[in-house]
Write an enzyme that holds these catalytic residues in place. Structure first.
Site, mmCIF file in Angstrom:
data_model
loop_
_atom_site.group_PDB
_atom_site.id
_atom_site.type_symbol
_atom_site.label_atom_id
_atom_site.label_comp_id
_atom_site.label_asym_id
_atom_site.label_seq_id
_atom_site.Cartn_x
_atom_site.Cartn_y
_atom_site.Cartn_z
ATOM 1 N N ARG A 1 -8.702 10.743 -2.595
ATOM 2 C CA ARG A 1 -8.040 11.942 -0.625
ATOM 3 C C ARG A 1 -7.758 13.099 -1.171
ATOM 4 N NH1 ARG A 1 -5.158 7.973 3.226
ATOM 5 N NH2 ARG A 1 -4.530 6.804 1.073
ATOM 6 N N GLY B 1 1.102 -1.487 0.009
ATOM 7 C CA GLY B 1 -0.477 -0.104 0.070
ATOM 8 C C GLY B 1 1.118 1.033 0.397
ATOM 9 N N ASP C 1 0.274 -8.742 1.223
ATOM 10 C CA ASP C 1 -1.101 -8.198 0.510
ATOM 11 C C ASP C 1 -1.956 -8.746 -0.350
ATOM 12 O OD1 ASP C 1 -0.447 -3.964 0.928
ATOM 13 O OD2 ASP C 1 -1.936 -5.368 -0.889
ATOM 14 N N LEU D 1 -0.225 -3.013 8.825
ATOM 15 C CA LEU D 1 -0.958 -1.971 8.433
ATOM 16 C C LEU D 1 -2.031 -2.222 7.217
ATOM 17 C CD1 LEU D 1 2.012 -0.897 8.536
ATOM 18 C CD2 LEU D 1 1.688 0.992 6.684
ATOM 19 N N ASP E 1 -5.099 -12.805 0.976
ATOM 20 C CA ASP E 1 -5.653 -11.276 2.542
ATOM 21 C C ASP E 1 -6.079 -12.003 3.846
ATOM 22 O OD1 ASP E 1 -8.228 -10.695 3.119
ATOM 23 O OD2 ASP E 1 -9.873 -11.416 2.071
ATOM 24 N N VAL E 2 -5.676 -11.039 4.514
ATOM 25 C CA VAL E 2 -4.716 -11.154 5.970
ATOM 26 C C VAL E 2 -6.130 -11.834 6.658
ATOM 27 C CG1 VAL E 2 -3.314 -9.726 6.285
ATOM 28 C CG2 VAL E 2 -5.323 -9.221 6.782
ATOM 29 N N TYR F 1 -15.063 1.870 9.372
ATOM 30 C CA TYR F 1 -13.642 2.110 9.277
ATOM 31 C C TYR F 1 -12.710 2.229 11.093
ATOM 32 C CZ TYR F 1 -8.387 4.060 7.988
ATOM 33 O OH TYR F 1 -7.215 4.290 8.573
HETATM 34 N N1 UDP Z 1 -11.940 16.405 0.626
HETATM 35 C C1 UDP Z 1 -12.298 17.917 -0.357
HETATM 36 N N2 UDP Z 1 -12.743 17.098 -1.294
HETATM 37 C C2 UDP Z 1 -12.117 15.743 -1.986
HETATM 38 C C3 UDP Z 1 -11.384 15.008 -1.114
HETATM 39 C C4 UDP Z 1 -11.601 15.044 0.271
HETATM 40 O O1 UDP Z 1 -12.935 18.779 0.152
HETATM 41 O O2 UDP Z 1 -11.798 15.965 -3.252
HETATM 42 C C5 UDP Z 1 -12.381 17.168 1.971
HETATM 43 C C6 UDP Z 1 -12.951 15.790 2.761
HETATM 44 O O3 UDP Z 1 -14.097 16.583 3.074
HETATM 45 C C7 UDP Z 1 -12.322 16.350 3.766
HETATM 46 C C8 UDP Z 1 -10.921 16.350 3.797
HETATM 47 O O4 UDP Z 1 -10.949 16.686 2.805
HETATM 48 O O5 UDP Z 1 -12.560 16.928 5.098
HETATM 49 C C9 UDP Z 1 -9.857 15.381 3.912
HETATM 50 O O6 UDP Z 1 -10.715 14.399 2.927
HETATM 51 P P1 UDP Z 1 -9.836 12.976 3.201
HETATM 52 O O7 UDP Z 1 -10.803 11.447 2.009
HETATM 53 O O8 UDP Z 1 -8.358 12.768 2.335
HETATM 54 O O9 UDP Z 1 -9.564 11.763 4.380
HETATM 55 P P2 UDP Z 1 -10.077 11.688 5.704
HETATM 56 O O10 UDP Z 1 -9.193 12.755 6.311
HETATM 57 O O11 UDP Z 1 -11.687 12.473 5.575
HETATM 58 O O12 UDP Z 1 -9.787 10.923 6.401
#
Ligand code: UDP
Length: 320
Positions: free
Chosen positions: A192, A16, A37, A79, A62-63, A151
């Site tokens: 993300r 990852g 992984d 992880l 697959d763990v 999660y």
């Molecule tokens: N976020 C955003 N636009 C995106 C992806 C995420 O504004 O395209 C915002 C999301 O709403 C959160 C923050 O960025 O407030 C971080 O999101 P991420 O998915 O990276 O991780 P999280 O901290 O939520 O697990």
């Protein structure tokens, strides 16, 4: 204790994003690494450069089913899990299974081998925190039935199971609570915030800011994250320890910084805020500084520019 990380180390989720950097660091400091992984969110290409390295082995498994590792094991670093909200929301039941069954199997392996165990937990154990910055003694504010619970609660269960093994069987276990981490090998489509904004800026499409973008995150460069995990491995401490960078930024400020650094003409487009999206997040890292002698070193601008170097060619080959 120093011996654990210098010997043979099993890294679940080793293909990852963070796991593959951890495998690199372990191999380069002299450990033998068994990377386990299932390649569901991890990628073979993240560890392809370690092919032919005698001290590295990739086991595709697959763990939640089994961790097929024979022979001596000095440390298990667990992880394996989807970590991007997009990934765990798409595989909710698998995410709960890896946090529970997968963690149980990883703990058994460590116990049978007399190995040190390090759990990769998360800042999500604090949910939408009512205490700011978050300190390890804060118990969190998690919606146990909301979409993110698959999660959050899986990781909270994993922490509880790890501590039960430590108390009941004297397992040499430690817990890291990983805060938002970024850097090379983030999948461009990972969902993300850093990968989304960078890919959008580099391809000239609008940056997707969820809500008003007033929510905050504190972004840790991956090399710092790996150094923190290794410091925990070597320490013999239980923790839990927050491992993250306390440099806090709003999502909207991050969008502007990305536009500036990439020189992009992309616009900013606001989308609905996801359900239960934490409003503020920033680690208090005084415990890790004090007990692990660890501190993050890479400033956001420096880490982002290294991440841009990684993503830019991928984005241009996609467009070309
Ligand atoms: N976020 C955003 N636009 C995106 C992806 C995420 O504004 O395209 C915002 C999301 O709403 C959160 C923050 O960025 O407030 C971080 O999101 P991420 O998915 O990276 O991780 P999280 O901290 O939520 O697990």
């Amino acid at each position: 204790m120093i011996g654990a990380g210098r010997g043979r180390v099993v890294v679940t989720g080793g293909a990852g994003f963070i796991g593959s950097h951890l495998c690199d660091a372990l191999v380069s400091r002299g450990s033998s690494v068994v990377c386990v992984d299932d390649l569901s969110s991890g990628r073979r290409e993240n560890v392809a450069h370690l092919d032919g390295e005698p001290r590295f082995e990739l086991v595709v498994a697959d763990v939640t089913r089994e961790i097929p590792v024979e022979g001596r094991v000095d440390a298990v670093m667990h992880l394996a899990s989807a970590a991007s909200p997009a990934d765990y929301l798409a595989r909710p039941i698998e995410t709960l299974a890896v946090g529970s069954e997968g963690t149980s199997k990883a703990l058994h392996l460590a116990a049978e081998s007399g190995a040190r165990f390090v759990l990769a937990s998360t800042s999500e154990v604090y949910g939408d925190p009512a205490v700011h910055p978050q300190i390890e003694t804060y118990w969190g504010n998690v919606n146990p039935i909301g979409p993110r619970s698959v999660y959050d609660e899986a990781k909270r269960f994993a922490e509880a199971l790890t501590m039960a093994w430590r108390r009941t069987h004297g397992l040499d276990a430690g817990i890291a609570r990983i805060f938002n981490t970024y850097g090379p090998r983030l999948r461009p489509g990972d969902g993300r915030v850093v990968s989304n904004f960078l890919v959008q800026a580099l391809s000239g499409t609008p940056l997707s800011v969820y809500g008003q973008g007033r929510q905050t995150r504190s972004l840790c460069y991956v090399d710092d994250q790996v150094a923190g995990l290794l410091a925990l491995l070597d320490s013999g401490h239980a923790g839990p320890f927050n491992i993250g960078n306390p440099e806090e930024t709003t999502v909207l400020d991050l969008a502007h910084l990305v536009l500036e650094m990439t020189g992009s003409r992309s616009t900013i487009e606001h989308h609905d805020l996801p359900e239960d999206d934490p409003g503020r997040r920033c680690p208090d890292i005084s415990a890790a500084r004090r007990d692990l002698g660890w501190t993050p070193r890479v400033p956001l601008v420096e880490g982002l520019s290294r991440t841009i170097e990684y993503l830019a060619p991928l984005v241009s080959s996609e467009r070309g």
